[in-house]
Design an enzyme around this catalytic site. Structure first.
Site, short mmCIF file in Angstrom:
data_model
loop_
_atom_site.label_atom_id
_atom_site.label_comp_id
_atom_site.label_asym_id
_atom_site.label_seq_id
_atom_site.Cartn_x
_atom_site.Cartn_y
_atom_site.Cartn_z
CB CYS A 1 -0.43 2.17 5.71
SG CYS A 1 -1.15 0.54 4.95
CB CYS B 1 -5.28 -0.59 2.63
SG CYS B 1 -4.02 -0.97 3.77
CB CYS C 1 -1.07 -0.04 1.12
SG CYS C 1 -1.98 1.29 1.39
CB CYS D 1 -8.99 -3.93 -11.55
SG CYS D 1 -8.66 -2.78 -13.02
#
Length: 159
Positions: free
Chosen positions: A79, A124, A76, A147
């Site tokens: 984070c 996330c 991510c 996607c």
């Protein structure tokens, strides 16, 4: 008598193992990262902020991650939580980095009714950042196509 003692010992061992496994799973639980809007704006580029925090979508074929084929992990951009193994990446032809599976516990999903259709949004699990959407037109073995917006990801090469 011996049979019942063996059975009782076996059941106690099973219960103990289950407790150890549950404790290990709880220890692996992902601690949420919650920041103020101002902190997110400091942490992210304006384009990444628009995707991760406001649910925007980057232009198709604009992400350098489309051409990323090295061994490693996609994390991510908000984070650094590991999200996708490079081994699950495939070229979907859609213009966005696509994966057929995610890492365990890395994402959450929710219904998205924007744009006059029903889709499954992918977020996330740590920072709740918008990553993209998942569709049922991917390759085997899952048949799924995650996607993702390249702006929501960073690639970490395996050493």
């Amino acid at each position: 008598m011996e049979n019942s003692r063996d059975r009782r010992t076996f059941l106690m061992m099973c219960a103990g193992s289950a407790m150890v496994m549950a404790t290990a799973q709880a220890a692996r639980a992902i601690a949420p990262l919650r920041l103020s809007d101002a902190d997110w704006r400091k942490r992210l580029s304006p384009a990444a902020y628009a995707v991760l925090r406001q649910g925007a979508t980057e232009r198709a074929f604009s992400s350098p991650l489309n051409g990323e084929h090295r061994a490693g992990t996609f994390v991510c951009a908000g984070c650094a939580l590991p999200l996708f193994a490079s081994t699950t990446k495939f070229d979907s032809g859609t213009g966005w980095p696509s994966f057929y599976d995610h890492l365990p516990g890395a994402i959450t999903e929710r219904q998205d009714r924007s744009l006059g259709m029903v889709r499954t949004e992918v977020r996330c699990a740590r920072c709740d950042g918008h990553l993209g959407h998942v569709f049922n037109d991917g390759p085997r073995p899952t048949g799924l196509r995650y996607c993702m917006n390249g702006l929501a990801l960073r690639f970490v090469a395996r050493r």
